[in-house]
Design a protein around this motif. Structure first.
Motif, PDB file in Angstrom:
ATOM      1  N   LEU A 159       0.824  -1.207   0.000  1.00  0.00           N
ATOM      2  CA  LEU A 159       0.000   0.000   0.000  1.00  0.00           C
ATOM      3  C   LEU A 159       0.860   1.260   0.000  1.00  0.00           C
ATOM      4  N   SER A 160       0.301   2.295  -0.621  1.00  0.00           N
ATOM      5  CA  SER A 160       0.900   3.620  -0.596  1.00  0.00           C
ATOM      6  C   SER A 160      -0.175   4.615  -0.192  1.00  0.00           C
ATOM      7  N   LEU A 161       0.052   5.322   0.907  1.00  0.00           N
ATOM      8  CA  LEU A 161      -0.934   6.251   1.436  1.00  0.00           C
ATOM      9  C   LEU A 161      -0.375   7.667   1.402  1.00  0.00           C
ATOM     10  N   LYS A 162      -0.998   8.544   0.621  1.00  0.00           N
ATOM     11  CA  LYS A 162      -0.564   9.931   0.513  1.00  0.00           C
ATOM     12  C   LYS A 162      -1.498  10.821   1.332  1.00  0.00           C
ATOM     13  N   VAL A 163      -0.921  11.523   2.277  1.00  0.00           N
ATOM     14  CA  VAL A 163      -1.689  12.425   3.118  1.00  0.00           C
ATOM     15  C   VAL A 163      -1.746  13.784   2.433  1.00  0.00           C
TER      16      VAL A 163
ATOM     17  N   ALA B  17      -3.821   5.496  10.667  1.00  0.00           N
ATOM     18  CA  ALA B  17      -4.085   4.208  11.311  1.00  0.00           C
ATOM     19  C   ALA B  17      -5.535   3.782  11.121  1.00  0.00           C
ATOM     20  N   GLN B  18      -6.466   4.729  11.214  1.00  0.00           N
ATOM     21  CA  GLN B  18      -7.880   4.406  11.041  1.00  0.00           C
ATOM     22  C   GLN B  18      -8.193   4.051   9.592  1.00  0.00           C
ATOM     23  N   ILE B  19      -7.609   4.782   8.665  1.00  0.00           N
ATOM     24  CA  ILE B  19      -7.831   4.483   7.242  1.00  0.00           C
ATOM     25  C   ILE B  19      -7.283   3.108   6.897  1.00  0.00           C
ATOM     26  N   LEU B  20      -6.092   2.797   7.405  1.00  0.00           N
ATOM     27  CA  LEU B  20      -5.452   1.521   7.084  1.00  0.00           C
ATOM     28  C   LEU B  20      -6.106   0.343   7.799  1.00  0.00           C
TER      29      LEU B  20
ATOM     30  N   HIS C  20       3.810  -4.355   3.057  1.00  0.00           N
ATOM     31  CA  HIS C  20       4.714  -3.283   2.656  1.00  0.00           C
ATOM     32  C   HIS C  20       3.905  -1.991   2.574  1.00  0.00           C
ATOM     33  N   LEU C  21       4.342  -0.990   3.332  1.00  0.00           N
ATOM     34  CA  LEU C  21       3.573   0.249   3.430  1.00  0.00           C
ATOM     35  C   LEU C  21       4.483   1.460   3.282  1.00  0.00           C
ATOM     36  N   GLN C  22       4.032   2.389   2.441  1.00  0.00           N
ATOM     37  CA  GLN C  22       4.718   3.675   2.307  1.00  0.00           C
ATOM     38  C   GLN C  22       3.718   4.794   2.539  1.00  0.00           C
ATOM     39  N   LEU C  23       4.037   5.689   3.468  1.00  0.00           N
ATOM     40  CA  LEU C  23       3.201   6.846   3.746  1.00  0.00           C
ATOM     41  C   LEU C  23       3.929   8.105   3.315  1.00  0.00           C
ATOM     42  N   GLU C  24       3.186   9.041   2.764  1.00  0.00           N
ATOM     43  CA  GLU C  24       3.784  10.287   2.287  1.00  0.00           C
ATOM     44  C   GLU C  24       3.057  11.480   2.884  1.00  0.00           C
TER      45      GLU C  24
ATOM     46  N   ARG D 128       7.565  11.693  13.746  1.00  0.00           N
ATOM     47  CA  ARG D 128       7.013  10.798  12.723  1.00  0.00           C
ATOM     48  C   ARG D 128       6.938   9.355  13.233  1.00  0.00           C
ATOM     49  N   HIS D 129       7.957   8.942  13.980  1.00  0.00           N
ATOM     50  CA  HIS D 129       7.938   7.587  14.533  1.00  0.00           C
ATOM     51  C   HIS D 129       6.766   7.414  15.490  1.00  0.00           C
ATOM     52  N   PHE D 130       6.462   8.432  16.261  1.00  0.00           N
ATOM     53  CA  PHE D 130       5.335   8.387  17.191  1.00  0.00           C
ATOM     54  C   PHE D 130       4.032   8.083  16.444  1.00  0.00           C
ATOM     55  N   MET D 131       3.858   8.702  15.273  1.00  0.00           N
ATOM     56  CA  MET D 131       2.657   8.472  14.490  1.00  0.00           C
ATOM     57  C   MET D 131       2.586   7.037  13.960  1.00  0.00           C
ATOM     58  N   LEU D 132       3.753   6.448  13.661  1.00  0.00           N
ATOM     59  CA  LEU D 132       3.788   5.110  13.076  1.00  0.00           C
ATOM     60  C   LEU D 132       3.476   4.011  14.090  1.00  0.00           C
ATOM     61  N   GLU D 133       3.671   4.293  15.359  1.00  0.00           N
ATOM     62  CA  GLU D 133       3.544   3.238  16.367  1.00  0.00           C
ATOM     63  C   GLU D 133       2.160   2.604  16.363  1.00  0.00           C
ATOM     64  N   GLU D 134       1.113   3.409  16.224  1.00  0.00           N
ATOM     65  CA  GLU D 134      -0.245   2.866  16.204  1.00  0.00           C
ATOM     66  C   GLU D 134      -0.458   1.976  14.982  1.00  0.00           C
ATOM     67  N   ILE D 135       0.119   2.350  13.856  1.00  0.00           N
ATOM     68  CA  ILE D 135      -0.003   1.547  12.637  1.00  0.00           C
ATOM     69  C   ILE D 135       0.712   0.213  12.818  1.00  0.00           C
ATOM     70  N   VAL D 136       1.908   0.250  13.380  1.00  0.00           N
ATOM     71  CA  VAL D 136       2.700  -0.968  13.584  1.00  0.00           C
ATOM     72  C   VAL D 136       1.963  -1.951  14.482  1.00  0.00           C
ATOM     73  N   ARG D 137       1.354  -1.457  15.542  1.00  0.00           N
ATOM     74  CA  ARG D 137       0.650  -2.337  16.473  1.00  0.00           C
ATOM     75  C   ARG D 137      -0.638  -2.898  15.882  1.00  0.00           C
ATOM     76  N   GLY D 138      -1.183  -2.234  14.875  1.00  0.00           N
ATOM     77  CA  GLY D 138      -2.420  -2.700  14.270  1.00  0.00           C
ATOM     78  C   GLY D 138      -2.237  -3.625  13.079  1.00  0.00           C
ATOM     79  N   HIS D 139      -0.983  -3.786  12.614  1.00  0.00           N
ATOM     80  CA  HIS D 139      -0.725  -4.617  11.430  1.00  0.00           C
ATOM     81  C   HIS D 139       0.490  -5.501  11.700  1.00  0.00           C
ATOM     82  N   HIS D 140       0.226  -6.712  12.135  1.00  0.00           N
ATOM     83  CA  HIS D 140       1.296  -7.620  12.545  1.00  0.00           C
ATOM     84  C   HIS D 140       1.982  -8.310  11.375  1.00  0.00           C
TER      85      HIS D 140
END
Length: 309
Positions: free
Chosen positions: A45-49, A99-102, A110-114, A184-196
């Motif tokens: 996935l590629s997610l553009k903000v 995190a909610q969208i994903l 494999h995830l890329q956020l922009e 930025r890492h702080f924002m990723l933590e919720e995503i990491v915990r939701g996608h094992h």
């Protein structure tokens, strides 16, 4: 028979993985019941903000203290119609964070956020780029800064020494880059915990200023133990900063690079299993950045230490 009905699910998923764009994939869910079932199984996935909103954040802060991000262009697809809202009030909540969208996708590997823009606003023609690797906390960060000119170089060496504001300013934009990376890492933590199932995760910005990278082992560490946080960002541990600086360089392409600086940051408590060259070239291994890094790696380095912040 519809032509798509003859395609196996594995082939359709291969196409979805090649598309990768979250906005397009969400649209695909409305094509058919079959697509609606298969889209959540997309692995790449590629997610553009499109817009970053940080309510209640300090406007004088150097970087955004917290990314409450949402895709404005996705609102029409993620919210119900006005008719439906009257019958389903619980569905009126906008899914306003990555995190909610994903959460609509079940097997992301494999995830890329922009993000729409960088965090450092240095001006004066100064280019600063950084690349950070994280697990539970910071593993390494490589930062390069310089001012380039395709025409002529300054005749006054003193002018060159002042580019970027000297050592004090170079340390300041190094700290700024570390704060941006930790936010930025702080924002990723919720995503990491939701996608094992995640194996690789990259968060970058449209301006190409900086990126945060997490590999499979780093994400496993993050799930096992929460990072220490400070003011809505991951706490930066005590670090060693190895800095290299050259007043001026002329590259093979004819570009003058003035005040070139390379900083390699590592936690103080960890051993240097990977040398500076491997880290720096891995982060900036293309174009004028590669040649600048190669030249800087041959120069004398200076070690600085910094406490956790």
């Amino acid at each position: 028979m519809d032509g798509f009905d003859q395609l196996p699910d594995s082939l359709i998923l291969l196409i979805f993985n090649a598309i990768s764009d979250v906005k397009t994939l969400i649209r695909c869910r409305s094509v058919s019941k079959r697509f609606n079932i298969l889209v959540p199984e997309t692995e790449s996935l590629s997610l553009k903000v499109d817009q970053v909103i940080s309510p209640d954040s300090d406007s004088d802060s150097l970087v955004l203290t917290f990314f409450k991000s949402f895709l404005k262009s996705l609102q029409d697809f993620l919210t119900t119609t006005t008719e439906t809202k009257s019958h389903h009030p619980t569905r009126t909540r906008v899914l306003n964070s990555p995190a909610q969208i994903l959460s609509q996708f079940d097997r992301v590997k494999h995830l890329q956020l922009e993000l729409p823009g960088g965090d450092l606003k240095l001006g004066n023609g100064l280019t600063v780029k950084w690349s950070a690797q994280f697990g539970r906390s910071l593993k390494s960060c490589v930062i390069i800064g310089f001012k380039s000119d395709k025409s002529t170089v300054s005749e006054n060496p003193g002018d060159v020494e002042d580019i970027g504001g000297g050592l004090k300013s170079r340390v300041m934009w190094t700290i700024s880059a570390l704060i941006a990376a930790s936010a930025r890492h702080f924002m990723l933590e919720e995503i990491v915990r939701g996608h094992h199932d995640l194996e690789s995760l990259v968060l970058l910005d449209r301006e190409g200023e900086g990126n945060v990278v997490m590999d499979k082992e780093g994400m496993r560490e993050c799930r096992l133990e929460a990072a220490h946080v400070s003011e809505n960002r991951t706490l930066v541990p005590s670090v060693r900063m190895r800095m290299r600086h050259v007043p001026r360089l002329v590259l093979e392409c004819g570009v003058w690079v003035e005040g070139a600086t390379l900083v390699v940051v590592r936690p103080s408590i960890e051993k240097d299993d990977v040398d500076d060259a491997e880290l720096a070239l891995g982060a900036f291994g293309h174009g004028i950045y590669r040649e600048t890094v190669q030249r800087l790696l041959k120069t004398r380095s200076y070690m600085l230490e910094m406490n956790s912040f």
